[in-house]
Design an enzyme around this catalytic site. Structure first.
Site, mmCIF file in Angstrom:
data_model
loop_
_atom_site.group_PDB
_atom_site.id
_atom_site.type_symbol
_atom_site.label_atom_id
_atom_site.label_comp_id
_atom_site.label_asym_id
_atom_site.label_seq_id
_atom_site.Cartn_x
_atom_site.Cartn_y
_atom_site.Cartn_z
ATOM 1 N N CYS A 139 0.801 -1.221 0.000
ATOM 2 C CA CYS A 139 0.000 0.000 0.000
ATOM 3 C C CYS A 139 0.838 1.276 0.000
ATOM 4 O O CYS A 139 0.529 2.230 -0.730
ATOM 5 C CB CYS A 139 -0.987 -0.013 1.158
ATOM 6 S SG CYS A 139 -0.246 -0.088 2.812
ATOM 7 N N HIS A 174 -2.725 0.761 7.195
ATOM 8 C CA HIS A 174 -2.999 0.819 5.757
ATOM 9 C C HIS A 174 -2.999 2.280 5.333
ATOM 10 O O HIS A 174 -3.314 3.174 6.137
ATOM 11 C CB HIS A 174 -4.357 0.172 5.467
ATOM 12 C CG HIS A 174 -4.743 0.178 4.024
ATOM 13 N ND1 HIS A 174 -3.909 -0.264 3.012
ATOM 14 C CD2 HIS A 174 -5.896 0.578 3.404
ATOM 15 C CE1 HIS A 174 -4.521 -0.154 1.859
ATOM 16 N NE2 HIS A 174 -5.723 0.363 2.067
ATOM 17 N N SER A 191 -4.610 -2.908 -1.892
ATOM 18 C CA SER A 191 -4.851 -3.617 -0.641
ATOM 19 C C SER A 191 -5.157 -5.069 -0.958
ATOM 20 O O SER A 191 -5.508 -5.413 -2.088
ATOM 21 C CB SER A 191 -6.025 -2.985 0.111
ATOM 22 O OG SER A 191 -6.402 -3.769 1.228
#
Length: 274
Positions: A139, A174, A191
């Site tokens: 990510c 994330h 992701s």
């Protein structure tokens, strides 16, 4: 001297706030290639050892794959985005399509070392390396590539949007790239979960975009405990400024709807005028 192949726990202690790195039980750690390219034999061995340790089929799978002949795979071509050639919406979609073609990295070894405290110009050099090598990415690498590819779109406002979530006793991090253009918001990224990456330019407010991500986390049985937004990122690829990754940080009670909306409306006003 830096180790050739470091774990993400080491990277986080160097580049993140020490409190989170020390107190959290981070699940899903992986190795980071610090030897550059071509990838060293030591880094390859780190990757395969990780596969043996975590994959159910372990050593047998590693032997099977390593015994296969190497095939030359097609290299995805990065899009050339320009406001005179494509609409902003088309350009954003073209960037996301390219990220999808690079694919998410499930190997357990991050091939590109991204140090968040480096100036933007150095991060853009990392983006060029990612494009040149065309290997799967995670990510944070996707955000760096998205920043590089959207730099020509000077009408697009951009900020890194990161999440810290909890599932059981473990925490996960994330990050995506939030984008704003023409009065609408969206996001670029990669992701394991398709719900937690690309969002088209169709959200009428930054709050709507962030709330969509939080709802998707809930559907994945994760509870979001922290949301961060960087300061808006400049379009100058040669800028020596560092990205302020935690320009706005909201935790727990601040994620309640009224407080979240108020904070994000204030931030989005500044973002649109940056």
């Amino acid at each position: 001297a830096l180790p050739i192949c470091a774990s993400t726990s080491q990277i986080m202690e160097e580049s993140d706030d020490g409190k989170d790195a020390d107190e959290d039980r981070i699940r899903g750690w992986w190795h980071v290639n610090r030897s550059g390219f071509p990838i060293s034999s030591e880094t390859w061995e780190c990757m395969w050892q990780h596969v043996i340790e975590v994959h159910p089929q372990g050593a047998s799978l590693a032997r099977e794959i390593r015994g296969l002949p190497c095939k030359r795979l097609p290299t995805p071509a990065p899009p050339v985005v320009s406001s005179s050639q494509l609409s902003v919406e088309q350009s954003i979609l073209a960037v996301q399509t390219y990220l999808n073609e690079l694919q998410y990295n499930h190997t357990g070894t991050q091939f590109f070392e991204i140090r968040k405290n480096r100036p933007l110009s150095r991060l853009m050099e990392s983006a060029k390396e990612i494009i040149r090598e065309s290997l799967p990415i995670k990510c944070l690498e996707a955000v760096v590539v998205a920043l590089y590819l959207t730099a020509p779109l000077t009408s697009v406002h951009r900020a890194a949007l990161s999440f810290k979530s909890r599932q059981g006793d473990f925490y996960f991090r994330h990050v995506v790239l939030a984008v704003h253009a023409g009065g609408s918001y969206g996001a670029l990224g990669l992701s394991r979960r398709h719900e937690l990456m690309y969002k088209p330019l169709e959200y009428k407010s930054l709050y709507d975009l962030v709330r969509e991500f939080i709802n998707c986390y809930n559907k994945c049985s994760h509870t979001v405990v922290k949301v961060c937004l960087s300061a808006p990122v400049v379009h100058d690829l040669h800028s020596c400024a560092q990205i302020q990754w935690k320009h706005l940080a909201m935790r727990n009670g601040e994620l309640q709807d009224d407080t979240l909306k108020r904070q994000l409306e204030k931030f989005s006003r500044a973002m649109r005028t940056s």
